[in-house]
Design a protein around this motif. Structure first.
Motif, mmCIF file in Angstrom:
data_model
loop_
_atom_site.group_PDB
_atom_site.id
_atom_site.type_symbol
_atom_site.label_atom_id
_atom_site.label_comp_id
_atom_site.label_asym_id
_atom_site.label_seq_id
_atom_site.Cartn_x
_atom_site.Cartn_y
_atom_site.Cartn_z
ATOM 1 N N VAL A 194 0.892 -1.171 -0.015
ATOM 2 C CA VAL A 194 -0.077 0.033 0.110
ATOM 3 C C VAL A 194 0.768 1.260 -0.087
ATOM 4 C CG1 VAL A 194 -1.673 1.122 1.447
ATOM 5 C CG2 VAL A 194 -2.174 -1.126 1.022
ATOM 6 N N VAL A 195 1.868 1.394 0.623
ATOM 7 C CA VAL A 195 2.812 2.382 0.783
ATOM 8 C C VAL A 195 3.426 2.586 -0.373
ATOM 9 C CG1 VAL A 195 4.812 3.591 1.777
ATOM 10 C CG2 VAL A 195 3.192 2.439 3.241
ATOM 11 N N LEU A 196 3.995 1.567 -1.185
ATOM 12 C CA LEU A 196 4.688 1.833 -2.367
ATOM 13 C C LEU A 196 3.869 2.029 -3.554
ATOM 14 C CD1 LEU A 196 7.148 -1.076 -2.013
ATOM 15 C CD2 LEU A 196 7.577 1.050 -1.701
ATOM 16 N N VAL A 197 2.626 1.579 -3.591
ATOM 17 C CA VAL A 197 1.669 1.918 -4.663
ATOM 18 C C VAL A 197 1.061 3.426 -4.505
ATOM 19 C CG1 VAL A 197 -0.601 1.557 -5.571
ATOM 20 C CG2 VAL A 197 0.853 -0.378 -5.077
ATOM 21 N N ASN A 198 0.894 3.774 -3.291
ATOM 22 C CA ASN A 198 0.444 5.216 -2.998
ATOM 23 C C ASN A 198 1.495 6.252 -3.252
ATOM 24 O OD1 ASN A 198 -2.217 5.086 -2.515
ATOM 25 N ND2 ASN A 198 -1.809 4.282 -0.507
ATOM 26 N N TYR A 199 2.867 5.717 -3.052
ATOM 27 C CA TYR A 199 3.886 6.594 -3.335
ATOM 28 C C TYR A 199 3.997 6.523 -4.878
ATOM 29 C CZ TYR A 199 8.532 7.928 -4.541
ATOM 30 O OH TYR A 199 9.820 8.538 -4.977
ATOM 31 N N ILE A 200 3.959 5.634 -5.460
ATOM 32 C CA ILE A 200 4.246 5.793 -7.068
ATOM 33 C C ILE A 200 2.929 6.295 -7.655
ATOM 34 C CG2 ILE A 200 4.075 4.189 -9.092
ATOM 35 C CD1 ILE A 200 5.375 2.030 -7.533
ATOM 36 N N ARG A 201 1.708 6.406 -7.121
ATOM 37 C CA ARG A 201 0.626 7.170 -7.642
ATOM 38 C C ARG A 201 0.678 8.460 -7.279
ATOM 39 N NH1 ARG A 201 -4.383 5.420 -5.063
ATOM 40 N NH2 ARG A 201 -5.169 6.873 -6.214
ATOM 41 N N GLY A 202 1.623 9.059 -6.388
ATOM 42 C CA GLY A 202 1.682 10.306 -5.813
ATOM 43 C C GLY A 202 0.978 11.075 -4.932
ATOM 44 N N VAL A 203 0.550 10.061 -4.025
ATOM 45 C CA VAL A 203 -0.427 10.417 -2.911
ATOM 46 C C VAL A 203 0.417 10.986 -1.968
ATOM 47 C CG1 VAL A 203 -2.233 9.834 -1.309
ATOM 48 C CG2 VAL A 203 -2.141 8.663 -3.448
ATOM 49 N N HIS A 204 -0.277 12.305 -1.394
ATOM 50 C CA HIS A 204 0.496 13.143 -0.461
ATOM 51 C C HIS A 204 0.547 12.148 1.037
ATOM 52 C CE1 HIS A 204 2.193 16.698 1.724
ATOM 53 N NE2 HIS A 204 1.219 16.389 2.418
ATOM 54 N N GLY A 205 1.888 12.074 1.571
ATOM 55 C CA GLY A 205 2.042 11.478 2.780
ATOM 56 C C GLY A 205 2.657 10.133 2.603
ATOM 57 N N PHE A 206 2.836 9.592 1.481
ATOM 58 C CA PHE A 206 3.297 8.291 1.257
ATOM 59 C C PHE A 206 4.806 8.487 0.579
ATOM 60 C CE2 PHE A 206 -1.206 7.149 1.449
ATOM 61 C CZ PHE A 206 -1.169 6.189 2.636
ATOM 62 N N HIS A 207 5.699 7.928 1.228
ATOM 63 C CA HIS A 207 6.923 7.726 0.590
ATOM 64 C C HIS A 207 7.633 6.491 1.040
ATOM 65 C CE1 HIS A 207 11.183 8.607 -0.311
ATOM 66 N NE2 HIS A 207 10.661 9.690 -1.043
ATOM 67 N N TRP A 208 8.547 5.701 -0.048
ATOM 68 C CA TRP A 208 9.151 4.604 0.363
ATOM 69 C C TRP A 208 10.207 4.570 1.571
ATOM 70 C CZ3 TRP A 208 14.258 4.087 0.178
ATOM 71 C CH2 TRP A 208 14.980 4.959 -0.630
ATOM 72 N N ALA A 209 10.482 5.764 2.077
ATOM 73 C CA ALA A 209 11.614 5.927 3.176
ATOM 74 C C ALA A 209 10.811 5.578 4.462
ATOM 75 C CB ALA A 209 12.049 7.117 3.161
ATOM 76 N N HIS A 210 9.585 5.657 4.450
ATOM 77 C CA HIS A 210 8.743 5.280 5.672
ATOM 78 C C HIS A 210 8.683 3.791 6.037
ATOM 79 C CE1 HIS A 210 6.084 8.906 4.739
ATOM 80 N NE2 HIS A 210 7.256 9.211 5.185
ATOM 81 N N LEU A 211 9.266 2.979 5.136
ATOM 82 C CA LEU A 211 9.337 1.604 5.444
ATOM 83 C C LEU A 211 10.614 1.182 5.917
ATOM 84 C CD1 LEU A 211 7.785 0.386 2.124
ATOM 85 C CD2 LEU A 211 6.762 0.255 4.471
ATOM 86 N N PRO A 212 10.881 0.053 6.536
ATOM 87 C CA PRO A 212 12.252 -0.019 7.162
ATOM 88 C C PRO A 212 13.632 -0.215 6.285
ATOM 89 C CG PRO A 212 10.653 -1.557 7.962
ATOM 90 C CD PRO A 212 9.992 -0.775 6.976
ATOM 91 N N GLU A 213 14.582 0.147 6.315
ATOM 92 C CA GLU A 213 15.471 0.222 5.571
ATOM 93 C C GLU A 213 16.206 -1.360 5.103
ATOM 94 O OE1 GLU A 213 20.225 1.819 5.311
ATOM 95 O OE2 GLU A 213 18.376 3.049 6.516
ATOM 96 N N VAL A 214 16.444 -1.594 4.111
ATOM 97 C CA VAL A 214 16.836 -2.962 3.548
ATOM 98 C C VAL A 214 18.211 -2.921 3.121
ATOM 99 C CG1 VAL A 214 16.312 -4.794 2.179
ATOM 100 C CG2 VAL A 214 14.471 -3.553 2.821
ATOM 101 N N ASN A 215 19.137 -3.677 3.773
ATOM 102 C CA ASN A 215 20.411 -3.603 3.479
ATOM 103 C C ASN A 215 20.737 -4.878 2.776
ATOM 104 O OD1 ASN A 215 20.932 -1.165 4.630
ATOM 105 N ND2 ASN A 215 21.425 -1.977 6.644
#
Length: 111
Positions: A90-111
């Motif tokens: 949901v976070v990634l799809v809404n970031y791609i769609r450009g919905v305000h308040g969603f960014h992939w940086a809100h998810l945990p960091e993957v190393n």
């Protein structure tokens, strides 16, 4: 036809001739493609695998309700996998769609 209709048709034809062939210039790379490529590939992979893996485990558990005795474990594992997978999807799809308040940086960091 009366004179008013002929004038309207002629003026419409004149406007069409003067209009540029392409009034909208689209960029080579769309905004969605740029946003999708900005997301790290590991994050996309983990998100998709959790989502689809959890969904598959839940379906497998529902099928096993009628066929085998260990369906509860499959339902629990499927639910545990589906919840973070669905959240990240949901976070990634809404970031791609450009919905305000969603960014992939809100998810945990993957190393």
């Amino acid at each position: 036809m009366d004179e008013i209709h002929v004038n309207v048709i002629e003026s419409y034809a004149k406007i069409r001739e003067e209009a540029p062939t392409s009034s909208i210039s689209l960029p080579k790379e769309s905004v969605y493609r740029r946003r999708f490529s900005a997301i790290p590939w590991k994050l996309k992979l983990i998100s998709a695998s959790l989502f689809f893996g959890g969904f598959a485990c839940l379906i497998w558990g529902v099928i096993c309700v009628f066929l085998c005795d260990h369906f509860v474990a499959k339902l629990v594992v499927g639910g545990i996998m589906l919840v973070p997978g669905l959240y990240s999807a949901v976070v990634l799809v809404n970031y791609i769609r450009g919905v305000h308040g969603f960014h992939w940086a809100h998810l945990p960091e993957v190393n």
